[in-house]
Write an enzyme that holds these catalytic residues in place. Structure first.
Site, mmCIF file in Angstrom:
data_model
loop_
_atom_site.group_PDB
_atom_site.id
_atom_site.type_symbol
_atom_site.label_atom_id
_atom_site.label_comp_id
_atom_site.label_asym_id
_atom_site.label_seq_id
_atom_site.Cartn_x
_atom_site.Cartn_y
_atom_site.Cartn_z
ATOM 1 N N CYS A 112 0.859 -1.176 0.000
ATOM 2 C CA CYS A 112 0.000 0.000 0.000
ATOM 3 C C CYS A 112 0.897 1.228 0.000
ATOM 4 C CB CYS A 112 -0.963 -0.023 1.176
ATOM 5 S SG CYS A 112 -0.175 -0.160 2.784
ATOM 6 N N HIS A 146 24.123 0.880 32.750
ATOM 7 C CA HIS A 146 23.477 -0.422 32.562
ATOM 8 C C HIS A 146 22.061 -0.334 33.139
ATOM 9 C CE1 HIS A 146 22.585 -4.696 32.964
ATOM 10 N NE2 HIS A 146 23.656 -4.977 32.238
#
Length: 632
Positions: free
Chosen positions: A26, A540
């Protein structure tokens, strides 16, 4: 050749060409129908920078590419060795729901001509504007030629739908296209006109009375006729000798299906079309403002899952039966709401990559292509998408109250305003549509500008801070925890280096100094930085979050990128991490701690983005060299 690498990666992640049943595209996405969806690797494909998003919905594996989807589609077809249509593979194991099958059929039939459909609608709208402004005369040759160009697709829509439906249903598309041509043949239209006159004699086919209709611009009759034709063609091909089926099968289909269409399929489908149109009008008339609010709020949600194709035939049907459609104008605020949110991100974001993406996405959204804005910017940040939908709801309610309609087919974009001009000239319905779209855009913009970015993690760090050479600013907001209290012995023991931990209260990680990105884990849960003064820092996010395989994390930088204090590095979904059972405690480690004499935690109890977190004192060079020397 530009897209061959991307095409190879896409093919590899959908399970190879042997796993493809059909492939269409599309405006922005490739739509695969696969034999076995479990063979596809959606998460792996999302990591490709050429892919905006992967969505599995409506029985389709949808790969969102962007404005260059046609080029990628061609590259995938070339790489897979596909012809003009989809592979002729049987899909016997398909267990898709009825809704999924409907969406698959509609999208496959309409997507091949979506571009020219939008262009024809825009040209029709511009011609209406030219008439209102007096720039063109309806009797002039200029207007007539451009009108023919804009109207040809809609007038002969049964031919076009006949071809695409024939491809979808697995028959000879030229046979079904001829059936569509018969529906709009001048002789048939003349018979319809004659039947409308008073005292017109009834006509029959082999003694059976014929009810004449004007099938020009119709949608449903030809789709049903194409399905019946393809079914009959397959049955005939099995029974006929090989030497005869190439011309006898089409002969049987034309001789049988064309009369059947005029006698049964056409009248029944036309009645169904009228019931759908009048049923929609009845619902719309009950509470037009509520219909507008619902469409404005939910349209982009439907687009995300590919469900919007279920509503497209209804818009075409309204135009064919009623001569106008009220659904399309209610969708325009939904589009503009996402455009406004993306533009706010473009203005507010300090992340250069995010800013560039938001700017291009907002531009594409103005012309009706919202997937880059939704998938690339607004949805990952959550609040902008919600605010865009809120703007669409309010704007849609205004459009519904204004009783705004369009008078030609198309898709919601800035040119839809021209399609809203009534045949009688400009009136309050047009202004209502313009106001509704404007409200949707402005609400999406201002809500995102004011409240959309802080929670999503794009607020800039406080300006005017004196960042020292050996200072580390806080990369996030939250509660400060001594490193030894981190529930992970590797971090708590100091084996990786000295530092501190933060339990984040928000969803983002920012650059704590000027420097470069030295490393970025593939799972995006941890990032390494090198300051201009030589500080090596590891951030972290969470404990053991590597096991989440990167799903809640989004990286906004890449290794080697330059960063300044306050630049956005990572965003993450706090709630998703917690729901998965992981600890959010985020160690912030100086991995080359041996180079510094003392590392002092400046933030006590709580940390705020851009405020001092750690200060380092430089170790004397002789001592640093001794510590760094190899032992033994």
């Amino acid at each position: 050749m530009e897209y061959q690498a991307l095409a190879k990666d896409i093919l590899g992640h959908v399970g190879g060409k042997e796993n493809i049943v059909s492939l269409v595209h599309c405006a922005t996405r490739l739509r695969f129908k696969l034999k076995e969806n479990q063979k596809a690797d959606a998460e792996g494909l999302k990591k490709n920078p050429g892919v905006i998003m992967v969505v599995e919905s409506g029985g389709q594996f949808q790969v969102v590419i962007g404005n260059h989807v046609h080029d990628v589609w061609q590259a995938v077809r070339s790489e897979a060795g596909l012809g003009d249509g989809a592979p002729a593979a049987a899909d016997k194991g398909d267990k898709t729901s009825l809704l999924g099958q409907l969406i698959d059929i509609v999208s496959a039939i309409f997507t091949p001509f979506i571009g020219v459909l939008a262009a024809s609608g825009i040209l029709k709208g511009l011609l209406a504007l030219a008439l209102v402004c007096g720039w063109l005369s309806p009797d002039g040759g200029t207007y007539k030629i451009w009108f023919a160009a804009s109207d040809a697709l809609f007038y002969f829509l049964p031919l076009v739908l006949g071809y695409t439906a024939g491809v979808k249903f697995g028959g000879n598309p030229f046979i079904t296209m001829v059936i569509g041509g018969a529906l709009v043949h001048p002789m048939m239209l003349e018979a319809f006109s004659a039947s409308q006159q008073a005292g017109a004699a009834a006509q029959t086919f082999l003694g059976v009375p014929v009810i004449w209709f004007n099938y020009s611009a119709s949608v449903i009759p030809i789709i049903f006729a194409a399905w019946a034709c393809c079914w009959l063609e397959k049955k005939s091909a099995r029974l006929l000798p090989a030497s005869m089926k190439n011309f006898f099968a089409p002969l049987i289909c034309l001789a049988a299906i064309v009369p059947l269409t005029f006698l049964v399929i056409g009248p029944v489908a036309t009645w169904l079309s009228q019931q759908l149109a009048h049923g929609y009008q009845w619902i719309y008339a009950l509470a037009p403002w509520l219909a507008g609010a619902a469409m404005g709020a939910l349209w982009q949600v439907c687009v995300i899952f590919g469900l919007h194709w279920g509503l497209v035939p209804l818009m075409f049907n309204n135009l064919a039966v009623l001569g106008h459609d009220s659904m399309l104008p209610m969708l325009l605020p939904a589009v503009m709401g996402q455009v406004g949110a993306a533009f706010a991100i473009f203005l507010r974001s300090r992340d250069l990559r995010q800013k560039a993406l938001a700017g291009s996405a907002a531009t594409a959204g103005i012309f009706g292509i919202t997937e880059p804005a939704v998938y690339g910017v607004n949805l990952p940040l959550r609040r902008p998408f919600i605010f865009g939908c809120a703007g669409g709801a309010v704007g849609g309610a205004i459009v519904g109250l204004s009783d705004t309609h369009v008078y030609s087919a198309g898709f919601a974009n800035i040119f839809t305003f021209a399609q809203m001009i009534p045949p009688g000239g400009v009136d309050a319905t047009l202004w209502g549509g313009i106001v509704g779209a404007g409200v949707g855009l402005l609400l999406g913009f201002f809500l995102t500008l004011v409240a959309g970015l802080p929670a999503a993690g794009s607020e800039p760090a406080p300006a005017g801070l004196d960042v020292g050479e050996y200072d580390v600013l806080s990369p996030m907001t939250g509660s400060v925890l001594p490193l030894e209290q981190v529930p992970d012995t590797t971090f708590a023991s100091g084996l990786l280096g000295q530092g501190v931990a933060i339990i984040p209260a928000e969803n983002s990680v920012y650059a704590p100094f000027s420097g470069t990105v030295s490393s970025l884990f593939q799972t995006r849960h941890a990032i390494g930085l090198l300051s201009d003064s030589g500080i090596e820092l590891l951030i972290h996010v969470g404990i053991d979050t590597v096991k989440l395989d990167g799903k809640p994390f989004t990286a906004h930088v890449q290794p080697g990128d330059r960063v300044a204090p306050g630049d956005l590095l990572l965003t993450f979904d706090r709630q998703a991490i917690l729901n998965a059972g992981y600890d959010l405690t985020t160690p912030i480690i100086i991995t080359n701690s041996e180079n510094y004499g003392e590392i002092i935690t400046e933030a006590a109890g709580a940390a705020a983005v851009g405020k001092p977190l750690l200060s380092l004192s430089e170790r004397p060079k002789a001592e640093a060299a001794t510590l760094a020397a190899p032992v033994g």
